[in-house]
Enzyme design. Structure first.
Site, mmCIF file in Angstrom:
data_model
loop_
_atom_site.group_PDB
_atom_site.id
_atom_site.type_symbol
_atom_site.label_atom_id
_atom_site.label_comp_id
_atom_site.label_asym_id
_atom_site.label_seq_id
_atom_site.Cartn_x
_atom_site.Cartn_y
_atom_site.Cartn_z
ATOM 1 N N ASP A 43 0.835 -1.200 0.000
ATOM 2 C CA ASP A 43 0.000 0.000 0.000
ATOM 3 C C ASP A 43 0.873 1.253 0.000
ATOM 4 O O ASP A 43 0.552 2.243 -0.672
ATOM 5 C CB ASP A 43 -0.888 0.053 1.241
ATOM 6 N N ASN A 75 -3.080 -16.941 -1.750
ATOM 7 C CA ASN A 75 -1.797 -16.797 -1.058
ATOM 8 C C ASN A 75 -1.928 -17.021 0.443
ATOM 9 O O ASN A 75 -1.006 -17.504 1.087
ATOM 10 C CB ASN A 75 -1.150 -15.431 -1.344
ATOM 11 N N ASN A 132 -6.897 -10.296 0.804
ATOM 12 C CA ASN A 132 -7.872 -9.215 0.926
ATOM 13 C C ASN A 132 -9.305 -9.721 0.877
ATOM 14 O O ASN A 132 -10.186 -9.180 1.551
ATOM 15 C CB ASN A 132 -7.662 -8.171 -0.182
ATOM 16 N N HIS A 187 1.809 -5.809 -5.125
ATOM 17 C CA HIS A 187 0.411 -6.048 -5.504
ATOM 18 C C HIS A 187 -0.382 -4.760 -5.716
ATOM 19 O O HIS A 187 -0.962 -4.526 -6.779
ATOM 20 C CB HIS A 187 -0.274 -6.886 -4.416
ATOM 21 N N ASP A 188 -0.459 -3.932 -4.664
ATOM 22 C CA ASP A 188 -1.390 -2.801 -4.684
ATOM 23 C C ASP A 188 -1.020 -1.749 -5.724
ATOM 24 O O ASP A 188 -1.898 -1.043 -6.242
ATOM 25 C CB ASP A 188 -1.464 -2.164 -3.297
#
Length: 310
Positions: free
Chosen positions: A15, A157, A165, A236-237
């Site tokens: 993030d 994962n 999430n 990822h984010d």
């Protein structure tokens, strides 16, 4: 005119990189950050958002949201992100307070004030978004687009079936996917193509304090997790921000996505049906990333941030 984005997040190492990415692109205007419990508890995710904003030199409203899932016990990822969510990195204390509104109301108010103009990006558990949809269903019409980092069309994962999430609040994810908008799902199959390899990290050496005080130590911590040791950590984010910036970086395929909420071994699975009739499609699922262009765009953004930090 810059494209307006609102990011619902749970900072979190990736993030932190996604926020810097959004801040560093002049094509994007970050209109707000909303926080949710996820990678770590809400007290940490909110504090991290505030500290990151000041560290980057951002002037952006921050609203705190849900501190737990809709119905389940809280699931955290502190074993991946560290006890404070930033791999133990301690940034200078933030002076700017959060806004005096719950994140759910902030999301509704921002979208209502600019219908069709704001891209809503969710890069944490979907609790805030589900609560907003329930409180004001019209946000599905007001959002310019809705992009999540979450899910997977193959394996998970956190469990063999589920990405973190979605697993953290599968009931919320089910509400969101069934809300009536076309969700763009940036899942694990895509984000695994955005690995911060040694070659990529070598390009960050020009970023000064941004690299030495934040990016390098958090990626060092992130990279020690078993799933990242061989090929480097996936950012990822940041991929969700990249989609808002330039959808041309991605190949997407329309599909029907349903969230498993009852399975003994598959709870949180995003069951993805690429063969579903077009009338049942509720998602665009990202499958291929132009990784070279992605890293070029991200490095340009980080360079912009690094030269303007306080």
């Amino acid at each position: 005119m810059p494209k307006k984005v609102l990011i619902d997040c749970d900072p979190g190492i990736d993030d932190a990189l996604a926020i810097a990415f959004a801040h560093g692109r002049p094509e994007l205007e970050l209109v707000g950050l909303t926080t949710v419990a996820g990678n770590v508890g809400l007290e940490h995710t909110t504090n991290n958002a505030r500290c990151l904003a000041e560290f980057y030199g951002m002037d952006v409203p921050i609203a705190a949201g849900a501190d737990r899932p809709l119905v389940r016990e809280r699931v955290l990822a502190d074993q991946v992100h560290g006890g404070n969510g930033l791999g133990g990195v301690v940034l200078p204390a933030a002076a700017t307070p959060v806004v005096d509104r719950h994140a759910v109301d902030f999301i509704i108010d921002e979208l209502a004030a600019a219908p069709g103009q704001i891209s809503l990006l969710a890069v944490g558990p979907l609790t805030n978004i589900a609560l907003a949809v329930r409180k004001e269903p019209r946000i599905v019409e007001w959002a310019r687009e809705f992009v999540i980092m979450g899910g997977s069309y193959t394996r998970g994962n956190r469990t063999p079936a589920a990405e973190f999430n979605v697993l953290a609040d599968p009931e919320a994810a089910a509400v969101v996917f069934d809300a009536g908008w076309r969700t763009t799902m940036i899942g694990l199959d895509l984000t695994a193509q955005a690995r911060a390899t040694a070659d990529v990290r070598g390009r960050f050496a020009v970023l000064g304090r941004l690299e030495s005080e934040l990016i390098s130590p958090i990626l060092d911590f992130y990279g020690r997790h078993p799933q990242y040791r061989e090929h480097g950590p996936a950012v990822h984010d940041a991929c969700a921000v990249a989609y808002a910036l330039d959808p041309g970086l991605f190949t997407t395929v329309p599909a029907r996505v349903d969230v498993e909420i009852h399975g003994r071994f598959t709870s949180g699975m995003t069951v993805t049906d690429f063969a579903a009739p077009a009338a049942r499609h509720n998602a665009e699922v990202a499958t291929v990333l132009d990784a070279e262009r992605f890293w070029n765009r991200l490095l340009e953004a980080f360079s912009h941030v690094a030269t303007r930090m306080p």
